[in-house]
Enzyme design. Structure first.
Site, short mmCIF file in Angstrom:
data_model
loop_
_atom_site.label_atom_id
_atom_site.label_comp_id
_atom_site.label_asym_id
_atom_site.label_seq_id
_atom_site.Cartn_x
_atom_site.Cartn_y
_atom_site.Cartn_z
N GLU A 105 12.66 14.35 2.81
CA GLU A 105 11.92 14.33 1.55
C GLU A 105 10.43 14.61 1.81
OE1 GLU A 105 14.08 12.02 2.50
OE2 GLU A 105 15.17 11.12 0.82
N ARG A 151 8.38 -0.62 6.40
CA ARG A 151 8.05 -1.48 5.25
C ARG A 151 6.98 -2.52 5.58
NH1 ARG A 151 12.86 -1.82 7.32
NH2 ARG A 151 13.81 -3.75 8.07
N GLU A 174 15.72 -4.48 2.23
CA GLU A 174 15.93 -3.65 3.42
C GLU A 174 15.90 -4.52 4.68
OE1 GLU A 174 13.62 -0.04 3.42
OE2 GLU A 174 14.13 0.39 5.48
N HIS A 218 10.23 -9.51 -22.93
CA HIS A 218 10.83 -8.85 -24.08
C HIS A 218 12.05 -8.03 -23.68
CE1 HIS A 218 7.40 -9.91 -26.71
NE2 HIS A 218 6.79 -9.96 -25.54
N LYS A 225 19.91 9.05 5.23
CA LYS A 225 19.21 10.25 5.71
C LYS A 225 20.21 11.26 6.28
CE LYS A 225 14.79 7.96 6.63
NZ LYS A 225 13.67 7.71 7.52
C1 G6Q Z 1 11.16 1.18 6.10
C2 G6Q Z 1 12.24 2.13 6.20
C3 G6Q Z 1 12.11 3.36 5.35
C4 G6Q Z 1 11.12 4.39 5.87
C5 G6Q Z 1 11.30 5.69 5.12
C6 G6Q Z 1 10.34 6.75 5.55
O1 G6Q Z 1 11.11 0.16 6.72
O2 G6Q Z 1 12.50 2.44 7.52
O3 G6Q Z 1 11.80 3.05 4.03
O4 G6Q Z 1 9.83 3.93 5.75
O5 G6Q Z 1 12.60 6.13 5.28
O6 G6Q Z 1 10.42 7.00 6.92
P1 G6Q Z 1 9.32 7.81 7.65
O7 G6Q Z 1 8.04 7.08 7.55
O8 G6Q Z 1 9.78 7.95 9.08
O9 G6Q Z 1 9.20 9.14 6.96
#
Ligand code: G6Q
Length: 548
Positions: free
Chosen positions: A214, A269, A354, A385, A513
């Site tokens: 993405e 995260r 997660e 609401h 992924k």
């Molecule tokens: C977070 C996850 C996940 C990750 C995204 C983006 O703890 O692993 O949300 O941050 O998939 O990954 P990249 O930063 O490697 O693009």
């Protein structure tokens, strides 16, 4: 398989007994019997107050919950994290987001190496760069000031900076605007780019791995958009990368000098404190970013040093376990009463779900108890609401965390007083409820006939006894926000310890992924007749026909 049987340890069995006793007790009665209940179950930490008195607890329950934390060795595990032990045991990694906001002088080791010098070096680079952009010293390729900053990232590389930027909007520098592109849906790119001028736009490509489809696809689209109007040479002045992967950054065509590094010991995260926070630095200034780190550090120190009975993250975690594993309520809601915090629930949703949406324990066995709950939420009063109906009268309670700043950044007339009166009234109503007799009385007072009273009194009654925590602080500023995020991070960590799972891997996200990559060539017609279940086959066929 899970959620049904407890793992019969001594502390667990004790809690099962406490549950049998407690489920017959009404919170109303507990409040009536103890005038000091609120005081007893309230904690304070440097401006942040946690009132957890509106929970189905008493001293015996709290002591049994703290007994569980002791039995599970929570104190030692906290120490392990701060000492850089490889507590991410499926990936053999230290978990050191705490090092990113270590504002003290202590060294923190990962794999025998002190990580603090490199962390400070990147922070310094972030400081210099963000100041240069804010002051217009780092200019675009045509010599114009960069005014629109676009963070391209997804998941952990999006939700943190997005939530924090929105929460601290009041601190944004004049003339600087932040934008976020995360979804692969072309609409995300189109909508953001549509309003921008390439000459004044800075793209931050945020990806820990720099392989996420993405982010790379969005970044390529943005790169093309820029090159189409300013030429290839403009990339160096309009693109920076935040990543752990220098090789891929280079391959993508971003000069590694324009890369801000972070490391494998920082989970996606948990990464807003790292280079991933660059857009925050540019928006609110490095000084404010440091205050965010200060707030988190304050909570880290509290978490590390406070006694269990006054340890906020620990207490929040144990309350969550109490409902999840003994009341069998596998959901909870977080409701911020501040418009600037409207994205906090989505951020926490990732952090919690997660981290603790796991089914295999440290000993490689399927877990025997429920792990991470479903988290949802939205900003009050809006959600009053909508889904609050279920919170008040649904068949199963949903524990709620109310997040409440006492002062708004926009104190206009009576707005904030009305907002505050709502949140306080909600907590009270969830706890107290309204008996059928009380509902009948109210109806009678409103002049209803006996027939009408009988017809309506049950519909107008509320069971009450529905738990909530209230997190109260003065104002949503960088320090308070830092405290708040770190509080939830540590809460989630403690729950992972209790459930004996790894809160720091994400095999489910990684599966996602891979999966899309299998079907993509089929949709593009590059692979024919691949085998799937009949539903997926039919859907692939129909999608292709609709797109023809
Ligand atoms: C977070 C996850 C996940 C990750 C995204 C983006 O703890 O692993 O949300 O941050 O998939 O990954 P990249 O930063 O490697 O693009």
């Amino acid at each position: 398989m899970f959620g049904l049987k407890s793992n019969k340890s001594k502390a667990w069995k004790k809690l099962e007994q406490e549950y049998k006793r407690m489920k017959k007790v009404e919170m109303r009665a507990l409040f009536a019997a103890d005038k000091k209940r609120a005081q007893k179950y309230t904690l304070h930490q440097n401006g942040l107050t946690l009132d957890y008195s509106k929970n189905c607890i008493d001293d015996k329950v709290m002591s049994a919950l703290l007994g569980l934390a002791k039995e599970r060795g929570v104190a030692q595990k906290i120490k392990d994290m701060f000492e850089g032990k490889e507590i991410n045991f499926t990936e053999n990694r230290s978990v050191l987001h705490i090092a990113l906001r270590n504002r003290g002088k202590s060294q923190i080791f990962s794999d025998g190496k002190d990580v603090m010098p490199q962390i400070r070096e990147v922070l310094n680079k972030m400081k210099n760069f963000s100041e240069a952009v804010r002051l217009g010293k780092f200019k675009g390729a045509t010599g114009k000031k960069l005014t629109d900053i676009v963070n391209i990232g997804i998941g952990g590389s999006d939700l943190g900076p997005f939530m924090v930027c929105e929460a601290l909007k009041k601190y944004w520098a004049k003339g600087i605007r932040c934008h976020f592109i995360s979804n692969i849906d072309g609409t995300a790119c189109a909508e953001v780019l549509g309003g921008l001028n390439p000459e004044t736009t800075l793209f931050i490509v945020a990806s820990k791995t720099f392989t996420t489809i993405e982010t790379l696809t969005n970044a390529k689209t943005c790169r093309k958009w820029l090159i189409d109007s300013l030429g290839e040479h403009a990339v160096a002045k309009h693109f920076v990368a935040l990543s752990t992967n220098k090789t891929e950054v280079k391959k993508f065509g971003i000069n590694p000098e324009n890369m801000f590094e972070f490391w494998d010991f920082v989970g996606g995260r948990y990464s807003v404190w790292s280079a991933i926070g660059l857009i925050v630095c540019i928006a609110v200034g490095f000084e404010n970013f440091e205050k965010l780190l200060d707030g988190a550090f304050d909570m880290d120190e509290h978490f590390r040093k406070a006694a269990p009975e006054s340890n906020m993250p620990l207490i929040l975690a144990l309350l969550g376990v109490w409902y999840n594993n003994f009341y069998n309520i596998h959901r909870y809601a977080v409701i911020p009463y501040d418009q600037y915090l409207q994205y906090l629930p989505s951020y926490l949703q990732q952090l919690d779900m997660e981290s603790n949406g796991k089914s295999v324990d440290k000993e490689n066995n399927f877990v025997k108890c429920a792990t991470g709950p479903v988290l949802f939420g939205g900003a009050g009063t809006n959600v009053q609401h909508s889904f609050f109906q279920l919170l008040h009268q649904g068949t199963e309670p949903v524990p709620v965390d109310f997040v409440v700043p006492a002062i708004s950044h926009n104190e206009i007339g009576e707005h904030h007083s009305i907002l505050l009166s709502n949140v306080l009234a909600q907590g009270e109503a969830l706890m107290k409820g309204k008996t059928i007799a009380e509902a009948a009385e109210e109806l009678r007072k409103a002049g209803k006939s006996k027939k009408e009273v009988d017809a309506l009194k049950k519909y107008k009654s509320f069971t009450g006894n529905r738990p909530s925590n209230t997190l109260l602080f003065k104002k949503i500023d960088p320090f308070a926000l830092g405290q708040l995020i770190a509080l939830y991070e540590h809460k989630v960590f403690v729950q992972g310890i209790i459930w004996n799972i790894n809160s720091f891997d994400q095999m489910g996200v990684e599966l996602g992924k891979q999966l899309a990559l299998n079907i993509l060539p089929e949709l593009q017609g590059k692979v024919l007749n691949a085998k799937h279940d009949s539903s997926t086959m039919a859907l692939i066929k129909e999608v292709k026909s609709l797109r023809r």
